[in-house]
Scaffold this motif. Structure first.
Motif, PDB file in Angstrom:
ATOM      1  N   HIS A   1       1.812   7.540  -8.333  1.00  0.00           N
ATOM      2  CA  HIS A   1       0.675   7.642  -7.407  1.00  0.00           C
ATOM      3  C   HIS A   1       1.267   7.811  -6.011  1.00  0.00           C
ATOM      4  N   ALA A   2       1.302   9.079  -5.584  1.00  0.00           N
ATOM      5  CA  ALA A   2       2.138   9.440  -4.433  1.00  0.00           C
ATOM      6  C   ALA A   2       1.627   8.932  -3.087  1.00  0.00           C
ATOM      7  N   ASN A   3       0.472   8.253  -3.050  1.00  0.00           N
ATOM      8  CA  ASN A   3       0.030   7.716  -1.759  1.00  0.00           C
ATOM      9  C   ASN A   3       0.549   6.307  -1.502  1.00  0.00           C
ATOM     10  N   TYR A   4       1.398   5.790  -2.403  1.00  0.00           N
ATOM     11  CA  TYR A   4       1.985   4.470  -2.174  1.00  0.00           C
ATOM     12  C   TYR A   4       3.444   4.615  -1.756  1.00  0.00           C
ATOM     13  N   VAL A   5       3.858   3.742  -0.844  1.00  0.00           N
ATOM     14  CA  VAL A   5       5.275   3.617  -0.521  1.00  0.00           C
ATOM     15  C   VAL A   5       5.761   2.312  -1.159  1.00  0.00           C
ATOM     16  N   VAL A   6       6.964   2.375  -1.722  1.00  0.00           N
ATOM     17  CA  VAL A   6       7.581   1.181  -2.306  1.00  0.00           C
ATOM     18  C   VAL A   6       8.802   0.830  -1.467  1.00  0.00           C
ATOM     19  N   ALA A   7       8.898  -0.425  -1.053  1.00  0.00           N
ATOM     20  CA  ALA A   7      10.053  -0.889  -0.275  1.00  0.00           C
ATOM     21  C   ALA A   7      11.070  -1.500  -1.229  1.00  0.00           C
ATOM     22  N   GLY A   8      12.190  -0.805  -1.420  1.00  0.00           N
ATOM     23  CA  GLY A   8      13.229  -1.302  -2.322  1.00  0.00           C
ATOM     24  C   GLY A   8      14.067  -2.381  -1.646  1.00  0.00           C
ATOM     25  N   ALA A   9      15.044  -2.898  -2.389  1.00  0.00           N
ATOM     26  CA  ALA A   9      15.897  -3.968  -1.855  1.00  0.00           C
ATOM     27  C   ALA A   9      16.572  -3.504  -0.562  1.00  0.00           C
ATOM     28  N   GLY A  10      16.556  -4.345   0.437  1.00  0.00           N
ATOM     29  CA  GLY A  10      17.226  -4.032   1.703  1.00  0.00           C
ATOM     30  C   GLY A  10      16.438  -3.085   2.589  1.00  0.00           C
ATOM     31  N   CYS A  11      15.193  -2.811   2.219  1.00  0.00           N
ATOM     32  CA  CYS A  11      14.379  -1.860   2.987  1.00  0.00           C
ATOM     33  C   CYS A  11      14.113  -2.391   4.396  1.00  0.00           C
TER      34      CYS A  11
ATOM     35  N   ARG B   1      12.237  10.031  -0.154  1.00  0.00           N
ATOM     36  CA  ARG B   1      12.636   8.672   0.216  1.00  0.00           C
ATOM     37  C   ARG B   1      13.344   8.696   1.558  1.00  0.00           C
ATOM     38  N   VAL B   2      13.281   7.586   2.248  1.00  0.00           N
ATOM     39  CA  VAL B   2      14.044   7.398   3.489  1.00  0.00           C
ATOM     40  C   VAL B   2      14.670   6.016   3.373  1.00  0.00           C
ATOM     41  N   GLY B   3      15.981   5.946   3.397  1.00  0.00           N
ATOM     42  CA  GLY B   3      16.650   4.654   3.201  1.00  0.00           C
ATOM     43  C   GLY B   3      16.197   4.043   1.882  1.00  0.00           C
ATOM     44  N   ALA B   4      15.725   2.803   1.953  1.00  0.00           N
ATOM     45  CA  ALA B   4      15.283   2.124   0.730  1.00  0.00           C
ATOM     46  C   ALA B   4      13.773   2.229   0.522  1.00  0.00           C
ATOM     47  N   ALA B   5      13.114   3.080   1.294  1.00  0.00           N
ATOM     48  CA  ALA B   5      11.665   3.286   1.096  1.00  0.00           C
ATOM     49  C   ALA B   5      11.449   4.571   0.318  1.00  0.00           C
ATOM     50  N   SER B   6      10.631   4.501  -0.730  1.00  0.00           N
ATOM     51  CA  SER B   6      10.405   5.711  -1.533  1.00  0.00           C
ATOM     52  C   SER B   6       8.932   5.870  -1.869  1.00  0.00           C
ATOM     53  N   VAL B   7       8.556   7.120  -2.100  1.00  0.00           N
ATOM     54  CA  VAL B   7       7.195   7.404  -2.567  1.00  0.00           C
ATOM     55  C   VAL B   7       7.118   6.967  -4.030  1.00  0.00           C
TER      56      VAL B   7
ATOM     57  N   LEU C   1       4.536  -5.822   1.970  1.00  0.00           N
ATOM     58  CA  LEU C   1       5.809  -5.097   2.008  1.00  0.00           C
ATOM     59  C   LEU C   1       6.992  -6.051   2.128  1.00  0.00           C
ATOM     60  N   GLY C   2       6.764  -7.215   2.709  1.00  0.00           N
ATOM     61  CA  GLY C   2       7.816  -8.243   2.769  1.00  0.00           C
ATOM     62  C   GLY C   2       8.954  -7.897   3.703  1.00  0.00           C
ATOM     63  N   ILE C   3       8.669  -7.111   4.727  1.00  0.00           N
ATOM     64  CA  ILE C   3       9.735  -6.746   5.673  1.00  0.00           C
ATOM     65  C   ILE C   3       9.225  -6.906   7.110  1.00  0.00           C
ATOM     66  N   GLY C   4      10.171  -6.830   8.046  1.00  0.00           N
ATOM     67  CA  GLY C   4       9.792  -6.889   9.455  1.00  0.00           C
ATOM     68  C   GLY C   4      10.163  -8.213  10.100  1.00  0.00           C
ATOM     69  N   GLY C   5       9.959  -8.272  11.411  1.00  0.00           N
ATOM     70  CA  GLY C   5      10.412  -9.415  12.204  1.00  0.00           C
ATOM     71  C   GLY C   5       9.396 -10.551  12.279  1.00  0.00           C
TER      72      GLY C   5
ATOM     73  N   SER D   1      11.886  -1.820   8.153  1.00  0.00           N
ATOM     74  CA  SER D   1      10.605  -1.279   8.627  1.00  0.00           C
ATOM     75  C   SER D   1      10.748   0.186   9.012  1.00  0.00           C
ATOM     76  N   ASP D   2      11.883   0.517   9.632  1.00  0.00           N
ATOM     77  CA  ASP D   2      12.083   1.899  10.057  1.00  0.00           C
ATOM     78  C   ASP D   2      12.175   2.857   8.876  1.00  0.00           C
ATOM     79  N   ASP D   3      12.635   2.374   7.729  1.00  0.00           N
ATOM     80  CA  ASP D   3      12.664   3.230   6.530  1.00  0.00           C
ATOM     81  C   ASP D   3      11.232   3.618   6.157  1.00  0.00           C
ATOM     82  N   VAL D   4      10.343   2.620   6.148  1.00  0.00           N
ATOM     83  CA  VAL D   4       8.949   2.884   5.767  1.00  0.00           C
ATOM     84  C   VAL D   4       8.297   3.809   6.788  1.00  0.00           C
ATOM     85  N   ARG D   5       8.515   3.511   8.067  1.00  0.00           N
ATOM     86  CA  ARG D   5       7.938   4.372   9.120  1.00  0.00           C
ATOM     87  C   ARG D   5       8.448   5.795   8.986  1.00  0.00           C
TER      88      ARG D   5
END
Ligand SMILES: Cc1cc2nc3c(=O)[nH]c(=O)nc-3n(C[C@H](O)[C@H](O)[C@H](O)COP(=O)(O)OP(=O)(O)OC[C@H]3O[C@@H](n4cnc5c(N)ncnc54)[C@H](O)[C@@H]3O)c2cc1C
Length: 302
Positions: free
Chosen positions: A261-271, A251-257, A33-37, A273-277
């Motif tokens: 294939h609806a079981n994947y989440v995609v983290a867009g630019a600037g996503c 979608r939530v923020g920069a995270a979208s289904v 996902l390339g995000i997080g601390g 961790s809280d968007d994915v959660r």
């Protein structure tokens, strides 16, 4: 940080071990996902002995320790992970030995390399796992699988390290695998032995290629910033439930289904961790409210 590099930071509880340990290592580059601390401490031990010394020190000082494999099933929170994260990327952890009809592989070996080695050697039983990202360690701990079967069905022995650095070999009734779960979630997996069946390499190659095409056609293309959200419930797929619940366009923020294939989440630019959660929770609520099914997250939050 490269395995065995000399860039140890000073002032860590590991300084006297002679092992390169980084402080505040960003974890984002180590995950799909390339995000997080960051991790409080990060290390790529060169061998089992170095890993044991790190594990023992963590145990003595009450520092929690986790392994990051390929990072394809981890969502790191913005706050990061305060303990020690180890990556078994050194050659000592990535060996693959064909001993017909078995294969023994280090936990750090890429699953796809083990699958290919098995197929080339004419050993059947792992080819249905082609296309699943990550390492042997991650696959065995999470009992990764596809419609063709789960990895656990072929595991005959697992070499593990306990919290105090001791090594054990687990086999037979000491091993338990269920859907996307194993009883190896409280140990460090060092290596794994797979018991396979001899078959024609040509037939196996064809079967693997077919499976590879199916897997790739379902996975999001054009980005690696993706994760699989939920385990498939018994008798159905998370994907179909999410679609039925109208989750395909969520979608939530920069995270979208991922629509196809609806079981994947995609983290867009600037996503974040809280968007994915947030998205995982929104999708889960929709499936619960509309279909009365409680989906279990596959992705692990750190
Ligand atoms: C595009 C895509 C497709 C996917 N398709 C599938 C699929 O078809 N089937 C499926 O089951 N999964 C699938 N997944 C999920 C994921 O790939 C699997 O769960 C994979 O097995 C995780 O392996 P990893 O090495 O990346 O583990 P990581 O994500 O690095 O870690 C996952 C967990 O395993 C632990 N772990 C890793 N190595 C060790 C070790 N040596 N010792 C102890 N603990 C360890 C970690 O601490 C963590 O708890 C997919 C993911 C993506 C992004």
């Amino acid at each position: 940080m490269a395995a065995g590099s000399e860039s140890a930071s000073s002032g860590t509880p590991f300084d006297d071990l002679g092992i390169a340990v980084a402080s505040r290592e960003p974890l984002a580059p180590h995950t799909w996902l390339g995000i997080g601390g960051a991790a409080g401490y990060f290390c790529e031990p060169v061998d089992v002995d170095a890993l044991a010394r790190i594990a023992r020190r963590c145990h003595e000082r009450g520092i929690s320790l986790r392994v990051v494999g390929g990072g394809s099933n981890i969502l790191v929170s913005s706050a990061g992970y305060p303990g020690m994260v180890v990556r078994l990327s050194a050659p000592a952890f990535c060996t693959i030995a064909v001993e017909k009809p078995a294969i023994t592989a280090g936990a750090g070996a890429k699953l796809v390399h083990v699958v290919s080695a098995a197929v080339q050697a004419g050993l059947a039983g792992l080819e249905m796992l082609v296309g699943i990202p990550g390492t042997v360690g991650g696959a065995v701990v999470g009992n990764a699988g596809s419609r063709g079967g789960d990895v656990g069905a072929r595991v005959s022995a697992v070499t593990v390290m306990l919290a105090d650095g001791t090594i054990e070999i687990r086999q037979g009734s000491a091993l338990a695998f269920q859907s996307r779960w194993s009883n190896l979630d409280d140990v460090l997996v060092i290596a794994c032995r797979f018991e396979l069946d001899e078959e024609s390499p040509d037939l196996l190659t064809k079967r693997m290629q077919k499976q590879w095409i199916v897997e790739r056609s379902e996975q999001p293309s054009g980005t690696r910033a993706v994760a699989m959200m939920f385990k498939d419930p018994l008798g159905t797929t998370a994907e179909s439930l999410i679609e039925q619940a109208g989750g395909r366009d969520m979608r939530v923020g920069a995270a979208s289904v991922y629509g196809p294939h609806a079981n994947y989440v995609v983290a867009g630019a600037g996503c974040l961790s809280d968007d994915v959660r947030g998205l995982v929770e929104r999708v889960r609520s929709a499936v619960r409210d509309k279909l009365g099914v409680e989906l279990t997250p596959l992705i692990e939050v750190w």
